[in-house]
Design a protein around this motif. Structure first.
Motif, PDB file in Angstrom:
ATOM      1  N   GLN A   2       0.853  -1.194   0.000  1.00 17.90           N
ATOM      2  CA  GLN A   2       0.000   0.000   0.000  1.00 17.90           C
ATOM      3  C   GLN A   2       0.890   1.245   0.000  1.00 17.90           C
ATOM      4  OE1 GLN A   2      -3.267  -0.076  -0.263  1.00 17.90           O
ATOM      5  NE2 GLN A   2      -3.449  -2.325  -0.069  1.00 17.90           N
ATOM      6  N   VAL A   3       0.502   2.262  -0.794  1.00 19.95           N
ATOM      7  CA  VAL A   3       1.259   3.510  -0.909  1.00 19.95           C
ATOM      8  C   VAL A   3       0.558   4.590  -0.086  1.00 19.95           C
ATOM      9  CG1 VAL A   3       2.151   5.277  -2.454  1.00 19.95           C
ATOM     10  CG2 VAL A   3       2.096   2.865  -3.176  1.00 19.95           C
ATOM     11  N   SER A   4       1.305   5.189   0.858  1.00 22.36           N
ATOM     12  CA  SER A   4       0.766   6.283   1.677  1.00 22.36           C
ATOM     13  C   SER A   4       1.233   7.622   1.085  1.00 22.36           C
ATOM     14  CB  SER A   4       1.249   6.144   3.129  1.00 22.36           C
ATOM     15  OG  SER A   4       0.782   7.231   3.920  1.00 22.36           O
ATOM     16  N   GLN A   5       0.269   8.381   0.541  1.00 24.51           N
ATOM     17  CA  GLN A   5       0.590   9.634  -0.138  1.00 24.51           C
ATOM     18  C   GLN A   5       0.255  10.817   0.773  1.00 24.51           C
ATOM     19  OE1 GLN A   5       1.954   9.758  -3.184  1.00 24.51           O
ATOM     20  NE2 GLN A   5       2.121  11.992  -3.146  1.00 24.51           N
ATOM     21  N   PRO A   6       1.237  11.707   1.093  1.00 23.29           N
ATOM     22  CA  PRO A   6       0.937  12.856   1.952  1.00 23.29           C
ATOM     23  C   PRO A   6       0.065  13.891   1.229  1.00 23.29           C
ATOM     24  CG  PRO A   6       3.151  13.005   1.107  1.00 23.29           C
ATOM     25  CD  PRO A   6       2.617  11.684   0.660  1.00 23.29           C
ATOM     26  N   GLY A   7      -0.539  14.783   1.993  1.00 27.61           N
ATOM     27  CA  GLY A   7      -1.361  15.820   1.406  1.00 27.61           C
ATOM     28  C   GLY A   7      -0.521  16.876   0.684  1.00 27.61           C
ATOM     29  N   PRO A   8      -1.181  17.649  -0.172  1.00 24.72           N
ATOM     30  CA  PRO A   8      -0.430  18.688  -0.900  1.00 24.72           C
ATOM     31  C   PRO A   8       0.096  19.782   0.043  1.00 24.72           C
ATOM     32  CG  PRO A   8      -2.788  18.898  -1.273  1.00 24.72           C
ATOM     33  CD  PRO A   8      -2.603  17.637  -0.504  1.00 24.72           C
ATOM     34  N   PHE A   9       1.244  20.334  -0.327  1.00 26.87           N
ATOM     35  CA  PHE A   9       1.905  21.419   0.411  1.00 26.87           C
ATOM     36  C   PHE A   9       2.221  21.018   1.852  1.00 26.87           C
ATOM     37  CE2 PHE A   9      -0.958  23.419  -2.675  1.00 26.87           C
ATOM     38  CZ  PHE A   9      -0.026  24.011  -3.520  1.00 26.87           C
ATOM     39  N   SER A  10       2.415  19.702   2.090  1.00 27.50           N
ATOM     40  CA  SER A  10       2.785  19.259   3.429  1.00 27.50           C
ATOM     41  C   SER A  10       4.244  18.821   3.421  1.00 27.50           C
ATOM     42  CB  SER A  10       1.889  18.102   3.896  1.00 27.50           C
ATOM     43  OG  SER A  10       2.096  16.953   3.092  1.00 27.50           O
ATOM     44  N   ASP A  11       4.779  18.684   4.585  1.00 27.41           N
ATOM     45  CA  ASP A  11       6.179  18.250   4.688  1.00 27.41           C
ATOM     46  C   ASP A  11       6.321  16.727   4.709  1.00 27.41           C
ATOM     47  OD1 ASP A  11       6.920  20.889   4.779  1.00 27.41           O
ATOM     48  OD2 ASP A  11       6.877  20.978   6.982  1.00 27.41           O
ATOM     49  N   GLY A  12       5.238  15.990   4.526  1.00 25.83           N
ATOM     50  CA  GLY A  12       5.285  14.526   4.574  1.00 25.83           C
ATOM     51  C   GLY A  12       5.942  13.938   3.335  1.00 25.83           C
ATOM     52  N   ALA A  13       6.303  12.673   3.430  1.00 25.56           N
ATOM     53  CA  ALA A  13       6.946  11.946   2.328  1.00 25.56           C
ATOM     54  C   ALA A  13       6.091  10.729   1.956  1.00 25.56           C
ATOM     55  CB  ALA A  13       8.350  11.502   2.728  1.00 25.56           C
ATOM     56  N   THR A  14       6.188  10.343   0.717  1.00 23.81           N
ATOM     57  CA  THR A  14       5.467   9.155   0.225  1.00 23.81           C
ATOM     58  C   THR A  14       6.181   7.898   0.715  1.00 23.81           C
ATOM     59  OG1 THR A  14       4.747  10.359  -1.730  1.00 23.81           O
ATOM     60  CG2 THR A  14       4.664   7.932  -1.816  1.00 23.81           C
ATOM     61  N   VAL A  15       5.437   7.033   1.384  1.00 24.95           N
ATOM     62  CA  VAL A  15       6.023   5.788   1.896  1.00 24.95           C
ATOM     63  C   VAL A  15       5.162   4.610   1.457  1.00 24.95           C
ATOM     64  CG1 VAL A  15       7.087   6.888   3.900  1.00 24.95           C
ATOM     65  CG2 VAL A  15       4.751   6.009   4.072  1.00 24.95           C
ATOM     66  N   VAL A  16       5.813   3.418   1.424  1.00 25.33           N
ATOM     67  CA  VAL A  16       5.134   2.157   1.069  1.00 25.33           C
ATOM     68  C   VAL A  16       4.906   1.369   2.336  1.00 25.33           C
ATOM     69  CG1 VAL A  16       5.275   0.012  -0.240  1.00 25.33           C
ATOM     70  CG2 VAL A  16       6.195   2.135  -1.208  1.00 25.33           C
ATOM     71  N   THR A  17       3.661   0.999   2.586  1.00 28.56           N
ATOM     72  CA  THR A  17       3.309   0.229   3.788  1.00 28.56           C
ATOM     73  C   THR A  17       2.823  -1.167   3.372  1.00 28.56           C
ATOM     74  OG1 THR A  17       1.058   1.115   3.749  1.00 28.56           O
ATOM     75  CG2 THR A  17       2.692   2.311   5.045  1.00 28.56           C
ATOM     76  N   PRO A  18       3.495  -2.209   3.831  1.00 26.54           N
ATOM     77  CA  PRO A  18       3.051  -3.574   3.461  1.00 26.54           C
ATOM     78  C   PRO A  18       1.821  -3.978   4.256  1.00 26.54           C
ATOM     79  CG  PRO A  18       4.923  -3.679   4.927  1.00 26.54           C
ATOM     80  CD  PRO A  18       4.719  -2.224   4.643  1.00 26.54           C
ATOM     81  N   GLN A  19       0.980  -4.781   3.619  1.00 26.34           N
ATOM     82  CA  GLN A  19      -0.216  -5.311   4.254  1.00 26.34           C
ATOM     83  C   GLN A  19      -0.244  -6.826   4.080  1.00 26.34           C
ATOM     84  OE1 GLN A  19      -3.869  -3.607   2.878  1.00 26.34           O
ATOM     85  NE2 GLN A  19      -5.152  -4.794   4.286  1.00 26.34           N
ATOM     86  N   THR A  20      -0.389  -7.530   5.190  1.00 26.92           N
ATOM     87  CA  THR A  20      -0.359  -8.997   5.175  1.00 26.92           C
ATOM     88  C   THR A  20      -1.748  -9.546   5.455  1.00 26.92           C
ATOM     89  OG1 THR A  20       1.925  -8.997   5.969  1.00 26.92           O
ATOM     90  CG2 THR A  20       0.675 -11.048   6.179  1.00 26.92           C
ATOM     91  N   ASP A  21      -2.170 -10.494   4.617  1.00 26.47           N
ATOM     92  CA  ASP A  21      -3.475 -11.134   4.781  1.00 26.47           C
ATOM     93  C   ASP A  21      -3.237 -12.629   5.006  1.00 26.47           C
ATOM     94  OD1 ASP A  21      -6.116 -11.750   4.865  1.00 26.47           O
ATOM     95  OD2 ASP A  21      -6.425 -11.715   2.696  1.00 26.47           O
ATOM     96  N   VAL A  22      -3.661 -13.115   6.162  1.00 28.05           N
ATOM     97  CA  VAL A  22      -3.461 -14.515   6.527  1.00 28.05           C
ATOM     98  C   VAL A  22      -4.823 -15.200   6.609  1.00 28.05           C
ATOM     99  CG1 VAL A  22      -2.538 -16.134   8.213  1.00 28.05           C
ATOM    100  CG2 VAL A  22      -1.365 -13.956   7.787  1.00 28.05           C
ATOM    101  N   GLN A  23      -4.952 -16.332   5.876  1.00 29.98           N
ATOM    102  CA  GLN A  23      -6.176 -17.119   5.898  1.00 29.98           C
ATOM    103  C   GLN A  23      -5.832 -18.553   6.290  1.00 29.98           C
ATOM    104  OE1 GLN A  23      -8.106 -16.845   2.109  1.00 29.98           O
ATOM    105  NE2 GLN A  23      -8.497 -14.644   2.284  1.00 29.98           N
ATOM    106  N   VAL A  24      -6.535 -19.084   7.265  1.00 34.97           N
ATOM    107  CA  VAL A  24      -6.314 -20.439   7.750  1.00 34.97           C
ATOM    108  C   VAL A  24      -7.577 -21.251   7.509  1.00 34.97           C
ATOM    109  CG1 VAL A  24      -5.734 -21.893   9.714  1.00 34.97           C
ATOM    110  CG2 VAL A  24      -4.689 -19.623   9.482  1.00 34.97           C
ATOM    111  N   SER A  25      -7.394 -22.389   6.815  1.00 31.08           N
ATOM    112  CA  SER A  25      -8.515 -23.288   6.540  1.00 31.08           C
ATOM    113  C   SER A  25      -8.133 -24.686   7.007  1.00 31.08           C
ATOM    114  CB  SER A  25      -8.848 -23.304   5.040  1.00 31.08           C
ATOM    115  OG  SER A  25      -9.855 -24.254   4.757  1.00 31.08           O
ATOM    116  N   GLU A  26      -8.930 -25.236   7.915  1.00 34.25           N
ATOM    117  CA  GLU A  26      -8.657 -26.569   8.448  1.00 34.25           C
ATOM    118  C   GLU A  26      -9.883 -27.446   8.275  1.00 34.25           C
ATOM    119  OE1 GLU A  26      -6.984 -28.766  12.494  1.00 34.25           O
ATOM    120  OE2 GLU A  26      -7.512 -26.643  12.508  1.00 34.25           O
ATOM    121  N   GLN A  27      -9.659 -28.603   7.686  1.00 34.73           N
ATOM    122  CA  GLN A  27     -10.741 -29.561   7.507  1.00 34.73           C
ATOM    123  C   GLN A  27     -10.973 -30.324   8.803  1.00 34.73           C
ATOM    124  OE1 GLN A  27     -10.010 -32.353   4.395  1.00 34.73           O
ATOM    125  NE2 GLN A  27     -11.982 -33.398   4.609  1.00 34.73           N
ATOM    126  N   ASN A  28     -12.212 -30.359   9.236  1.00 33.61           N
ATOM    127  CA  ASN A  28     -12.557 -30.982  10.512  1.00 33.61           C
ATOM    128  C   ASN A  28     -13.227 -32.323  10.242  1.00 33.61           C
ATOM    129  OD1 ASN A  28     -13.048 -31.502  13.170  1.00 33.61           O
ATOM    130  ND2 ASN A  28     -14.819 -30.124  13.333  1.00 33.61           N
TER     131      ASN A  28
END
Length: 385
Positions: free
Chosen positions: A311-337
């Motif tokens: 995910q890309v975090s984009q700062p607002g215009p005319f701000s002192d922030g910087a564009t950073v990349v934030t990873p997002q992890t999705d974990v799915q567990v499926s177990e047969q019972n």
């Protein structure tokens, strides 16, 4: 005055006809009884589970050249092919330089064949021709005269002829297609036996029967069958799969009738319970005598899927922030019972039904069988191939 009493010809003919019909009826009853007689369950002929001394094949091998290929032969990197071509041409009176030869229409090959011990000079045998160098295909090639030698280094046969190839290969600069293996071919009846094996089958005074399975019960069963059919104690077991047979005097010098009767003996082979597992293909084969002790089995599949997105975090215009990349992890567990299944497989059918009832696939069967063996509940040898 006395009259001569003579048998009526009509009555005599009827009597003879009745005797013939009675004899035919008795023969019919005998053959029907032999035909309908119950055979042993799982019986096999002795010749299907054993081999006899003096009845074998001899492996032959030779090195030769296949010519007439359409540019699919060995390249110039196969120096042994060029040397073989040069030696062959020199024997024919043609002087050549091996470096000047272009063997694209010639391939060096190994020729193999199996010569039965009963082969006599002049008889034919099939030979197999296999490429030795970097030939692309042997299609359309002809094998030149190739001597075939045995383990003792003596020449026993000579091979020559056109090859039969069960495949082909075609291609261009960007793609190619191939069916089967075009670098191996056969020559039906392409080998001619030149020397017989110095062995006389009828000159044996004893014979060895080698069983294909290692089981004392089967070995003793064969011994008893042979002795019963020959009417004496002529056979004896030497070990778990070897039987020594002393030939009666009436069969010495004429063993073929004896062999014909021994080969058709019905034997019920037995052996250790075994489970064979092929992990490459997921194949599981269970023998008939596989047994299970009382055991509870629960088997389920656990599947974990981890997916990463950026995910890309984009700062607002005319701000002192910087564009950073934030990873997002999705974990799915499926177990047969699956429920706990109590199995007591006294027979192979119960074992198969029990495993199928919990929805086990062939891959699951492999894990279950190994676990059952480790738990001591599976009474069989497990062989992984």
């Amino acid at each position: 005055m006395y009259l001569n009493q003579r048998t009526n010809p009509v009555d005599a003919g009827e009597t003879a006809r009745s005797l013939v019909l009675a004899a035919l009826f008795a023969m019919l009853v005998f053959f029907l009884a032999a035909l309908l007689a119950p055979k042993e369950a799982g019986a096999a002929r002795l010749k299907d589970i054993a081999s006899f001394s003096g009845v074998r094949t001899n492996e032959l091998v030779g090195y030769g050249l296949v010519v007439g290929l359409a540019g699919t032969g060995d390249g110039s990197s196969s120096t042994f092919t060029m040397r073989s071509m040069s030696n062959m041409l020199e024997k024919m009176g043609v002087e050549t330089n091996p470096d000047d030869l272009k063997p694209k229409n010639v391939a060096a090959v190994m020729v193999t064949g199996r010569m039965p011990v009963s082969s006599k000079p002049g008889s034919n045998m099939d030979v197999t021709v296999s490429s030795l160098g970097d030939a692309k295909s042997l299609l359309g090639g002809i094998l030149l005269v190739t001597p075939l030698k045995g383990l003792d280094g003596r020449v026993y046969a000579v091979a020559q002829g056109a090859l039969t190839i069960g495949g082909f290969t075609v291609g261009g600069a960007a793609a190619d297609a191939q069916k089967n293996i075009p670098t191996v071919g056969i020559i039906p009846n392409g080998g001619v036996v030149e020397r017989a094996v110095p062995f006389k089958f009828n000159n044996q005074d004893h014979m060895t029967v080698n069983l294909n399975m290692r089981d004392f019960g089967t070995t003793m069963q064969v011994v008893n069958k042979i002795n019963a059919s020959m009417g004496g104690n002529f056979a004896s077991a030497k070990d778990i799969s070897t039987i020594e047979l002393q030939l009666p005097d009436r069969f010495r010098g004429n063993m073929v009738p004896l062999m014909a009767s021994l080969e058709d003996l019905d034997v019920s082979p037995d052996g250790k319970a075994k489970v064979v597992v092929d992990e490459k293909t997921g194949t599981v084969v269970l023998g008939q005598d596989v047994r299970l002790s009382r055991v509870a089995v629960a088997h389920g599949n656990l599947q974990i899927v981890v997916s990463e997105t950026q995910q890309v975090s984009q700062p607002g215009p005319f701000s002192d922030g910087a564009t950073v990349v934030t990873p997002q992890t999705d974990v799915q567990v499926s177990e047969q019972n699956n429920r706990l299944m109590l199995m007591e497989g006294a027979t192979l059918q119960e074992l198969v039904d029990g495993l199928n009832s919990i929805g086990a696939t062939p891959r699951d069967l492999i894990s279950i069988i190994r676990t059952l063996k480790a738990a001591g509940s599976l009474h069989a040898d497990v062989e992984v191939i």
